[in-house]
Write a protein that holds these residues in place. Structure first.
Motif, short mmCIF file in Angstrom:
data_model
loop_
_atom_site.label_atom_id
_atom_site.label_comp_id
_atom_site.label_asym_id
_atom_site.label_seq_id
_atom_site.Cartn_x
_atom_site.Cartn_y
_atom_site.Cartn_z
N UNK A 1 0.85 -1.21 0.00
CA UNK A 1 0.00 0.00 0.00
C UNK A 1 0.89 1.26 0.00
N UNK A 2 0.57 2.16 -0.90
CA UNK A 2 1.30 3.43 -0.90
C UNK A 2 0.30 4.54 -0.61
N UNK A 3 0.55 5.31 0.45
CA UNK A 3 -0.35 6.42 0.76
C UNK A 3 -0.01 7.60 -0.15
N UNK A 23 -10.94 16.69 1.32
CA UNK A 23 -11.81 17.68 0.66
C UNK A 23 -11.30 17.99 -0.74
N UNK A 24 -9.98 18.03 -0.88
CA UNK A 24 -9.42 18.34 -2.21
C UNK A 24 -9.70 17.19 -3.17
N UNK A 25 -9.60 15.97 -2.68
CA UNK A 25 -9.79 14.81 -3.55
C UNK A 25 -10.09 13.58 -2.71
N UNK A 26 -11.36 13.21 -2.61
CA UNK A 26 -11.73 12.08 -1.76
C UNK A 26 -11.14 10.76 -2.23
N UNK A 27 -10.59 10.76 -3.42
CA UNK A 27 -10.00 9.53 -3.95
C UNK A 27 -8.60 9.27 -3.41
N UNK A 28 -8.01 10.25 -2.72
CA UNK A 28 -6.62 10.07 -2.27
C UNK A 28 -6.58 9.20 -1.01
N UNK A 29 -5.50 8.45 -0.91
CA UNK A 29 -5.32 7.60 0.28
C UNK A 29 -4.55 8.40 1.33
N UNK A 30 -5.17 8.56 2.48
CA UNK A 30 -4.57 9.40 3.52
C UNK A 30 -4.40 8.60 4.80
N UNK A 31 -3.29 8.82 5.49
CA UNK A 31 -3.10 8.16 6.79
C UNK A 31 -2.61 9.18 7.81
N UNK A 32 -3.01 8.98 9.06
CA UNK A 32 -2.46 9.78 10.17
C UNK A 32 -1.75 8.82 11.13
N UNK A 33 -0.46 9.09 11.34
CA UNK A 33 0.31 8.32 12.30
C UNK A 33 0.47 9.20 13.54
N UNK A 34 0.06 8.69 14.71
CA UNK A 34 0.16 9.54 15.89
C UNK A 34 0.63 8.73 17.10
N UNK A 182 4.99 3.49 3.06
CA UNK A 182 5.34 4.22 1.84
C UNK A 182 4.32 5.31 1.56
N UNK A 183 4.81 6.47 1.11
CA UNK A 183 3.89 7.58 0.81
C UNK A 183 4.49 8.49 -0.25
N UNK A 184 3.60 9.08 -1.05
CA UNK A 184 4.08 10.04 -2.06
C UNK A 184 4.44 11.37 -1.42
N UNK A 185 3.67 11.75 -0.40
CA UNK A 185 3.98 13.00 0.32
C UNK A 185 3.80 12.75 1.82
N UNK A 186 4.52 13.52 2.62
CA UNK A 186 4.45 13.39 4.08
C UNK A 186 4.29 14.79 4.68
N UNK A 187 3.38 14.91 5.65
CA UNK A 187 3.24 16.19 6.36
C UNK A 187 3.61 15.96 7.83
N UNK A 188 4.58 16.71 8.31
CA UNK A 188 4.94 16.63 9.73
C UNK A 188 4.06 17.61 10.51
N UNK A 189 3.32 17.10 11.49
CA UNK A 189 2.46 17.97 12.32
C UNK A 189 2.61 17.52 13.77
N UNK A 190 3.85 17.49 14.21
CA UNK A 190 4.19 16.80 15.47
C UNK A 190 4.27 17.72 16.69
N UNK A 191 3.93 19.01 16.53
CA UNK A 191 3.89 19.89 17.69
C UNK A 191 5.28 20.35 18.14
N UNK A 192 5.32 20.97 19.31
CA UNK A 192 6.53 21.66 19.77
C UNK A 192 7.47 20.80 20.60
#
Ligand SMILES: Cc1cc2nc3c(=O)[nH]c(=O)nc-3n(C[C@H](O)[C@H](O)[C@H](O)COP(=O)(O)OP(=O)(O)OC[C@H]3O[C@@H](n4cnc5c(N)ncnc54)[C@H](O)[C@@H]3O)c2cc1C
Length: 578
Positions: A1-3, A23-34, A182-192
């Motif tokens: 699986x590739x996100x 919202x931009x594209x409901x067809x995209x595969x999205x994951x949140x790792x926390x 695996x992912x095409x893009x990654x967003x870091x939102x890990x706080x301070x």
């Protein structure tokens, strides 16, 4: 699986980003790792409110100006302009998603004044704003089945190859399984990263992991020397007494009952006639005034250090219950006092990182496909000193922007490099298993080294700094890093190995600590939250610029400067409360 988009972090910025992607594209595969269940992210503990222009007479330009002057002209003004324009839209969107903003009797959204803001523009949900905001985002994210969650998974490494990100390696804390995602893009939102200091309002999870992940992958950390002390934390616990308490009319007094702020330059031009706004000076100046009061012997001694007092008694029980009930609850539970009748002892406490992962206005970092948003990022709208209530809307505005930009990029980006994912995943698995197994290190424990790191930072990179102290701290942190690598782990189990997590978090904090010290050493001036006793003046000639800390070839930090973006507000003096 590739996100298509993989988000590390389930706080305000991470959840907002995830919603923006679907919202931009409901067809995209999205994951949140926390690493914690999303509702346990630090966003939940925000109390005071979220700024966004709404009231009559207020303008976007005024919000921008307050933010820029509050940030001592280190903010990028294009980012601030985008921020103030989009903040009200985001707050209204949250209303539509169900956020119960507090109201005036006539039904309009209520706003309160906040430190350094000339106008009332801080929206709030009583004094549990972060709880309601995070809850609203979490509920909304649950409506989107396509968002896959990895709760209690700890991201330990970014997979980067040929200047592009290809995913992350993460450990399932519950089982100890280590996987390459695996992912095409990654967003870091890990706080301070407040936990790098001994005395902080920050939750135990705020250990700078995302900053460290980016730094190790080659992204510079920006403006790390700017660490915000909030002026009113409870002694011992560091629990925050929100600025809303002063916004509602609370006073700061010293041990003689005197409103000492009137003796200091807070950037408020006529403090005495404007007694009410005095307590709402910017956080850096208020924290600096506390240090001066200690030096003048006008603070009270307690078993947990010197304190001043927050006086809410004149507000009366009805107002305290209506507007800041949580403040009363905290004081009763943790300090055994009632603010209706008693003074609250307070002292400055580390609260927020202005610096973070270097990004552009869409959250993009120099590594292709890698984004960052929220407190872990430095866009930068906060400059040298963040104004209270700007951070929650920052998470919304730049979480949404990063989500939308990552969604756009994911549609065009090549599939994740399978070979890199496999090879780097295996490599990281070996490293982590080895880490978990290390038994015969020295006698030292992770917790002892962490404590020494925290004390080193507080002494050298606290409210006032000098070259001497910073030089010593740089050497000490390098030494602590070696000792941390050799420290012993007593727990070798795979299930919920919290000692292993603590070891990983310590190594993140040591990365952050060394960049804070290196940037503070390099900046030979005083600006906002960075005060050098040996260079007391602001020096726009040399330092109207961001610090960029790169991980050097020898593993230590290398600092470069990057000019600040000025659009319409040339640097001036900091003036509040006009
Ligand atoms: C007590 C307190 C009160 C505040 N009050 C206000 C206020 O009134 N107004 C305001 O504007 N701001 C306020 N702030 C600041 C503001 O709340 C924060 O800056 C903001 O909420 C940060 O949100 P975030 O999404 O960036 O990160 P967080 O909410 O901290 O979330 C970080 C997420 O990253 C995840 N994570 C971290 N590391 C890893 C890893 N290695 N692997 C996997 N996941 C990871 C965590 O699990 C978590 O989900 C306050 C802060 C505090 C501490």
């Amino acid at each position: 699986m590739i996100f298509d988009v993989l988000i590390v972090g389930g706080g305000g910025a991470g959840l907002r980003a995830a919603i923006a992607v679907v919202e931009a594209d409901p067809g995209l595969k999205v994951a949140i790792v926390s690493k914690v269940y999303p509702m346990r992210s630090h966003t939940v503990s925000a109390e005071g409110g979220a700024a966004g222009v709404i009231g009559e007479g207020d303008t976007l330009d005024e919000h921008a100006y307050d933010t820029i002057s509050g940030g001592d002209w280190l903010c990028d003004q294009d980012a601030v302009e985008a921020f103030v324009a989009e903040a009200p839209r985001e707050l209204i969107r949250l209303e539509h998603w169900g956020c119960p903003w507090s109201r005036e009797p006539d039904g309009r959204v209520a706003v309160r004044p906040f430190g350094g803001m000339k106008r009332m523009r801080t929206w709030f949900a009583a004094d549990k704003t972060g709880f309601h905001l995070l809850h609203t985002l979490f509920q909304t994210s649950l409506r989107h089945q396509e968002i896959q969650r990895y709760d209690e998974w700890y991201a330990t490494r970014l997979i980067v190859d040929d200047g592009r990100v290809h995913g992350v390696v993460a450990m399932d804390i519950r089982t100890g399984a280590i996987e390459a995602l695996a992912a095409r893009t990654v967003i870091l939102a890990t706080g301070g990263c407040g936990r790098a200091f001994p005395f902080t309002t920050n939750a135990a999870i705020k250990t700078g992991d995302g900053m460290s992940l980016a730094y190790r992958a080659g992204v510079p950390l920006k403006d790390m020397e700017f660490v915000q002390y909030h002026p009113t934390g409870l002694p011992f616990t560091g629990i925050l007494i929100t600025e809303a308490a002063r916004a509602e009319g609370g006073w700061l007094i010293n041990k003689d009952g005197y409103r000492y702020l009137q003796d200091y330059d807070l950037g408020v031009p006529t403090p005495t006639p404007k007694l009410r706004s005095m307590e709402l000076g910017p956080r850096d100046r208020l924290s600096q005034a506390y240090v001066r009061e200690v030096e003048r012997g006008r603070t009270a001694e307690t078993p947990y250090g010197q304190v001043v007092y927050l006086d809410l008694r004149h507000l009366g029980e009805a107002r305290i219950e209506a507007r800041i009930p949580f403040v009363r609850e905290l004081c009763r539970s943790y300090q055994n006092l009632d603010p209706v009748t008693d003074l609250i002892p307070v002292r400055p406490v580390v609260h927020y990182m202005m610096g973070g992962v270097h990004t552009d206005i869409d959250g993009a970092t120099p590594i292709r496909g890698l984004y960052a948003a929220g407190e872990t990022a430095c866009v930068s709208i906060n400059g040298a000193n963040r104004l209270g209530s700007n951070s929650l809307p920052e998470c919304l505005v730049f979480g949404a922007r990063a989500g939308a930009a990552a969604a756009r990029e994911a549609r065009e980006a090549p599939a994740a490099g399978e070979r890199a994912v496999r090879a780097q995943g295996a490599d990281e698995r070996r490293r982590l298993e080895h880490e978990r197994d290390r038994r015969d290190g020295g006698a030292e424990r992770i917790a002892d080294i962490r404590e020494q790191m925290q004390e080193t930072l507080e002494e050298a990179a606290g409210i006032y700094r000098t070259r001497d102290a910073l030089d010593k701290a740089a050497n000490r942190i390098a030494e602590l890093r070696e000792r941390a690598a050799a420290a012993r782990l007593d727990d070798h189990s795979t299930a919920f190995n919290t000692e292993m997590v603590a070891a990983l978090e310590l190594s993140s904090m040591l990365d952050v600590a060394e960049t804070i010290v290196a940037c503070a050493l390099n900046r030979e001036e005083s600006r906002g939250a960075h005060q050098r006793s040996d260079f007391p003046a602001r020096d726009d000639g040399r330092f109207l610029a961001h610090s960029l800390a790169y991980r050097g070839a020898d593993g230590g930090p290398r600092v470069e400067l990057l000019p600040v973006t000025i659009t319409r507000w040339p640097p001036g003096e900091r003036v509040y409360g006009r």
